[in-house]
Design an enzyme around this catalytic site. Sequence first.
Site, PDB file in Angstrom:
ATOM      1  CB  CYS A 322      -1.055   0.658  -3.536  1.00  0.00           C
ATOM      2  SG  CYS A 322      -2.147  -0.708  -3.114  1.00  0.00           S
ATOM      3  CG  HIS A 769      -5.854   1.479  -3.014  1.00  0.00           C
ATOM      4  ND1 HIS A 769      -4.769   1.302  -3.854  1.00  0.00           N
ATOM      5  CD2 HIS A 769      -6.028   2.828  -2.922  1.00  0.00           C
ATOM      6  CE1 HIS A 769      -4.320   2.485  -4.253  1.00  0.00           C
ATOM      7  NE2 HIS A 769      -5.070   3.428  -3.698  1.00  0.00           N
TER       8      HIS A 769
END
Length: 810
Positions: A322, A769
């Site tokens: 990500c 994340h």
Amino acid sequence: MAADLGELLVPYMPTIRVPKTGDRVFKSECAFSYDSPESEGGLYVCMNTFLGFGREHVERHYRKTGQSVYMHLKRHVKEVRSHTMCLILYWSTLTVQTVRTAPLYEYDCEDEAKLVIFPDHFEIPLPNIEELPALVSECVTIACDAVLNAASAYKKQEPDSWDEEIQVSKHARSLRQQDNGVRIPPSGWKCQKCEMKENLWLNLSDGAVLCGKWFFDGSGGNGHALDHFKDTNFPLAVKLDNLTLDIADIYSFDEEEAVLDPQISEHLQHFGIDIIPIQRVHNTNGMRPRVSEWEVIQESGMKLKAVYGSGFTGIKNLGNSCYLGTIMQVLFSIPEFQRDSPCWFVTNPLVCFCLSTRAKLGHGLLSGLYSKPPMKSELIEQVMKEEYKGISLKMFKALVSNGHPEFSSNRQQDAQKFFLHLINLVERNCVGLENPNNAFRYLVEERVQCCQTQKVRYTQKVDYLMQLPAPIEAASNREELIAYEAKRNEAEENMRAPPEPVRARIPFTACLQAFTEPENVPDFWSSELQAKSAGVKTSRFASFPEYLVVQIKKFTFVVDWVPKKVDLSIDMPDFLDLSRLRGTGLQAGEQELPDLTPPIVLPEDTRAPEIDESAAMQLAEMGFPLEACRKAIYYTGNMGPEMAFNWIIAHMEEPDFAEPLALPTFMEPGPSVASSGLAATPLDNHPPEESIAILTSMGFPRRHTVQALKATNNNLERALDWIFTHTEREEEEEETSDDASGPQIKDGPGRYELFAFISHIGASTMSGHYVCHIKKEGRWVIFNDHKVCLSERPPKDLGYIYFYRRLSSS
């Protein structure tokens, strides 16, 4: 008919190859687009180069190369509805929640393969190849079977991470644990022999908590965990410092390597350790629990409307990718990155960075072909179909991470570091092309003042990113933070549950003020005094970029050198005016320091280095190059093969890893050294001409590139970084902003508008994340991997990297 097709194949038999060891077969994705066997037109694999092409690009490849035989792969996805009812569960970091019960939809795949002969598109269905004439059938069958059975090219191309190489310990399943009543508290750990509180290891046999040695993980220790093994033969220990729901670092003293323990949860439970409470304690160590941050940044619990089409294509997460996806989403919202590369078609796109970035990736994100709404309206089918939305950046990741020890792994990385890594790649690969980095590049004016003489020196350096401090002491809720810290310390000392955490709220004006504060330079060498003196440095903008990238300094390094995030909220403005931060240059009344370099300091001991050759041979027997082993022994002070082994692991990716040990020789200072403005460099360290040519082709002066290569031991990547952080002080140097041969600067007003920001969820850049928000057509849009939705509450105060565009002068 088969005989006729066989005759058609005969002229092309020399072009049909069998994949050999080392050949990569790209049968999952088109080299120029994101078409795959699941796409409407399927995928065509060249039977000579083994590159894959979508229907739109296979004709171009045929015309360019003359290759006529391709294997056409088509995957038909069939939906099968099951009558089984199931619970859909998801992790909210610390809890499992039930969403609803719903019918389970399963999907069956049916693969179809054909040989296609261009340009007439004659098709030979597989596996009916045996119907061809015997000679043709035998040769073609071997080639087709090899292509169909070949492993994924990306798995071969992506280096495995260290985690993937760790094996299950032979002691894991048969480990005997003592019933000695030992219970480990959730915090407040310390070594039982030396009172150390860092780098602690729990022995899984008897529950002893002891410190490790420095070479286990890079942090300090006195080796009491190893001593305990020698006394007891209890083989397995787990590191307590970073024990979480997802991470358990386990070391086997008997096997002398990091290992896996499939029963780690049960082994920890034996000593009263529940991983979830451990995770909660870690997350509340000075910051709000991750579950809250997770929900706010991802806008969980809101009914976000999905959007589709050009500019709204998601990027599938390859597993901790990500950081890469968010950076590329933001960059391709900028016109400079959206323009097609002139080298649209090359024979081998796998080595063309510009093509892979500006053509393939740009087309994938901006065409809208891979962002279409589902055909059916039922909610469950949309949920099930979500994994098929967006594009996968396997080929791009393999290309941009090639040779990089961190980005080529499957571990989570720092998005800011990847942004700068990508900037370097663009600089190297856009020679002769329009460089999109010009939109980010700006000049920093650094003013250093000698505290004794009050004289000053002004220099300029190129930069691409503004790092903004976040002074906790300036928090508007400082008293609340002080009270929380006192309660937290008290709870830790008494081994009680920590209090509800408090997030620091820092005004943006305080961050900007901290950025402009003078910085002490204790080892400043004053050319006026010809000696070291205290200095003070301030930084200003010598020019303003078209797009300003601002990184908030949210991460600090703790004892084990793991970057930990400080939980804070900053009221980042939508509009920003930095005009007052423009540099002014030498002012009236200021006196410049003389333009002299420090004298050359000769080493006291110039004897040849002593190297324990027996230790070097021990390492060489493990398969490492002998010269690398000798360097490892030397640079670790002849302290044995264990320490040298860790030096090898840390430096094995360097280009000169296996080169012989070459210590610098020093030359006496001459009159030309000081007058030239260049520091003395070793006489025998002249860089290779090919390295000089690469850097000079980017527009940098030869003199500067030679100096950069010498300063970085001829490492191209580090030399490029050196150039960007060191100014060239040639007497005949022209103004950088006007010099067409140097990096181009697009100066303008310092007024900006926020258009994107990237947020990080988690306690460290090494985990967690990333999510990005981008303002498109006046609306904020959230890009969360493959999910793209209209944002309801963009969390602008919790961002990590912010992107501003310059406002027009009007």
